[in-house]
Design an enzyme around this catalytic site. Structure first.
Site, PDB file in Angstrom:
ATOM      1  N   ILE A 208     -50.506  48.581  21.193  1.00  0.00           N
ATOM      2  CA  ILE A 208     -50.651  48.458  22.651  1.00  0.00           C
ATOM      3  C   ILE A 208     -49.251  48.462  23.268  1.00  0.00           C
ATOM      4  O   ILE A 208     -48.454  47.565  23.002  1.00  0.00           O
ATOM      5  CB  ILE A 208     -51.385  47.149  23.036  1.00  0.00           C
ATOM      6  CG1 ILE A 208     -52.766  47.072  22.368  1.00  0.00           C
ATOM      7  CG2 ILE A 208     -51.500  47.026  24.559  1.00  0.00           C
ATOM      8  CD1 ILE A 208     -53.752  48.157  22.797  1.00  0.00           C
ATOM      9  N   HIS A 209     -48.964  49.486  24.065  1.00  0.00           N
ATOM     10  CA  HIS A 209     -47.621  49.552  24.642  1.00  0.00           C
ATOM     11  C   HIS A 209     -47.549  50.218  26.011  1.00  0.00           C
ATOM     12  O   HIS A 209     -46.536  50.128  26.694  1.00  0.00           O
ATOM     13  CB  HIS A 209     -46.683  50.324  23.699  1.00  0.00           C
ATOM     14  CG  HIS A 209     -46.919  51.805  23.719  1.00  0.00           C
ATOM     15  ND1 HIS A 209     -47.919  52.401  22.994  1.00  0.00           N
ATOM     16  CD2 HIS A 209     -46.314  52.792  24.416  1.00  0.00           C
ATOM     17  CE1 HIS A 209     -47.911  53.694  23.224  1.00  0.00           C
ATOM     18  NE2 HIS A 209     -46.951  53.963  24.088  1.00  0.00           N
ATOM     19  N   ARG A 210     -48.617  50.886  26.449  1.00  0.00           N
ATOM     20  CA  ARG A 210     -48.525  51.651  27.689  1.00  0.00           C
ATOM     21  C   ARG A 210     -48.303  50.734  28.885  1.00  0.00           C
ATOM     22  O   ARG A 210     -48.888  49.660  28.981  1.00  0.00           O
ATOM     23  CB  ARG A 210     -49.784  52.484  27.916  1.00  0.00           C
ATOM     24  CG  ARG A 210     -49.953  53.604  26.937  1.00  0.00           C
ATOM     25  CD  ARG A 210     -51.063  54.541  27.368  1.00  0.00           C
ATOM     26  NE  ARG A 210     -50.562  55.491  28.332  1.00  0.00           N
ATOM     27  CZ  ARG A 210     -50.037  56.667  27.999  1.00  0.00           C
ATOM     28  NH1 ARG A 210     -49.955  57.023  26.730  1.00  0.00           N
ATOM     29  NH2 ARG A 210     -49.599  57.484  28.920  1.00  0.00           N
ATOM     30  N   ARG A 243     -41.781  45.752  24.605  1.00  0.00           N
ATOM     31  CA  ARG A 243     -42.269  45.486  25.953  1.00  0.00           C
ATOM     32  C   ARG A 243     -43.464  44.541  25.926  1.00  0.00           C
ATOM     33  O   ARG A 243     -43.545  43.581  26.679  1.00  0.00           O
ATOM     34  CB  ARG A 243     -42.667  46.795  26.649  1.00  0.00           C
ATOM     35  CG  ARG A 243     -43.135  46.582  28.094  1.00  0.00           C
ATOM     36  CD  ARG A 243     -43.838  47.807  28.669  1.00  0.00           C
ATOM     37  NE  ARG A 243     -42.972  48.961  28.657  1.00  0.00           N
ATOM     38  CZ  ARG A 243     -43.303  50.151  28.182  1.00  0.00           C
ATOM     39  NH1 ARG A 243     -44.497  50.348  27.672  1.00  0.00           N
ATOM     40  NH2 ARG A 243     -42.460  51.150  28.233  1.00  0.00           N
ATOM     41  N   ASP A 281     -53.663  52.442  22.729  1.00  0.00           N
ATOM     42  CA  ASP A 281     -53.529  53.085  24.028  1.00  0.00           C
ATOM     43  C   ASP A 281     -52.553  54.261  23.930  1.00  0.00           C
ATOM     44  O   ASP A 281     -52.132  54.829  24.937  1.00  0.00           O
ATOM     45  CB  ASP A 281     -53.105  52.091  25.117  1.00  0.00           C
ATOM     46  CG  ASP A 281     -51.766  51.410  24.831  1.00  0.00           C
ATOM     47  OD1 ASP A 281     -51.098  51.762  23.836  1.00  0.00           O
ATOM     48  OD2 ASP A 281     -51.384  50.506  25.601  1.00  0.00           O
TER      49      ASP A 281
END
Length: 361
Positions: A208-210, A243, A281
């Site tokens: 998950i990074h978007r 992030r 994602d």
């Protein structure tokens, strides 16, 4: 000999470009100069990365990163203009949808240099995504659009590209070649499965990074609540993007999930080969799941890779924990025919042939 300049800005682009670089080297009909904009600073992209991945090292590294979209794209264009003036290529090749992609295409077009866009025609139909803006503009100013799927071709047709002096070709997805090539040696170069004491088919791989997820706390919570629920049935392994880590820490959010440090490409391939299912994602990982015969839950509201959904290999679950868990259970009892050819084969050779043809006109 004709010359191309390949402009790259992120690790996945280097992996894809390595496929074409190998084909170029074997045919010896084109000279290739590689430029790394530095857009995605990645500690994994060290000397070892280029050696192990058999990737040609960039002639230029602009080291432009950590800036806003405007400043980043502007600085890239300023630097790229100097390089293109010096190298005088016959064409510029760009991949995907990053700021490096649009900066390379715009700079080349303004200098009357032909532009080749690999992974053209993809659409999320979400104009709030910076990637969507980048890919639409890059497609419009390119001379050769190399599309991975029939859907990509249809997207361009619906936008009137058949009326434009642009060559649109279905080439297939170059990532398929990369996975086929690196899968042969990933087991020798990665020990991550034994290091983490993972059992084949008994863990879920998640990423998950978007920004659309990390910058929306409610969405982020929903996704991780869903993952935590899945982890009660199968261990969830999640290489944590810096992030995402930062935002979880800032908001004191803790979840019972096996977080690990970001991994290199060989480690990721081994995790993909051995996992039960993928939750992500990431657009690239959706396809890599398919290439490794794994079902995928897409933690977004849309996907560019619609054929994965329409053929039953993936389900869009967004940030809905209930939908995520229902879909997880569904895929535990489904067998799919992953031999279906959605993304072509020997894509690098086809792309090389199309570039040769463009340069000979």
């Amino acid at each position: 000999m004709k010359k191309i300049v390949t402009i790259l800005g992120a690790r996945p682009q280097f992996v894809k470009a390595a496929v074409l670089s190998r084909v170029i080297a074997s045919h010896k009909k084109i000279e290739e100069v590689i430029v790394h904009t530095g857009q995605h600073y990645d500690n994994n992209m060290s000397e070892v990365f280029f050696t192990e991945m058999e990737i040609p090292k960039p002639k230029y590294n602009l080291q432009i990163n950590g800036l806003g979209h405007g400043a980043m794209t502007g600085q890239m264009m300023e630097n790229l203009e100097e390089i293109l003036f010096c190298e005088k290529p016959d064409a510029v090749v760009v991949y995907g949808d990053t700021n490096s992609t649009i900066a390379g295409a715009l700079t080349a077009k303004k200098m009357h240099i032909k532009v080749v866009h690999i992974e053209a025609g993809l659409r999320s139909f979400n104009m709030e995504m910076p990637e969507e803006v980048n890919r639409i503009l890059t497609d419009r100013i390119s001379d050769l659009l190399l599309c991975p799927t029939d859907t990509a071709i249809e997207n361009l047709d619906s936008e009137g590209f058949e009326n434009l002096p642009i060559n649109v070709v279905k080439s297939g997805d170059i990532m398929k070649d990369a996975v086929d090539f690196y899968s042969k040696t990933s087991g020798e170069k990665s020990s991550i499965i034994s290091d983490l004491e993972l059992v084949k088919d008994n863990f879920v791989l998640a990423t998950i990074h978007r920004q659309e997820n990390t910058d929306d706390l409610e969405k982020l919570k929903g996704i991780f609540i869903g993952l935590e629920e899945i982890s009660k049935k199968k261990q969830v392994v999640l290489p944590l993007h810096p992030r995402t880590r930062k935002i979880l820490k800032q908001n004191n959010l803790n979840f019972d999930i096996k977080f690990i440090e970001p991994v290199g490409y060989f480690d990721m391939l081994e995790l993909l080969k051995n996992c039960n299912l993928v939750v992500t994602d990431s657009g690239g990982l959706q396809k890599e799941a398919f290439f490794n015969k794994k079902h995928c839950l897409i933690a977004r509201e849309e996907t560019e890779w619609v054929e994965l959904v329409s053929n039953g290999f993936a389900i869009i679950v967004g940030s809905n924990p209930k939908e995520m868990n229902v879909s997880f259970e569904l895929f535990q009892n489904v067998k799919s025919d992953f031999s279906l050819e959605l993304y072509g084969d020997k894509v690098g050779d086809k792309i090389h042939s199309e570039i040769i043809q463009l340069l000979s006109n």
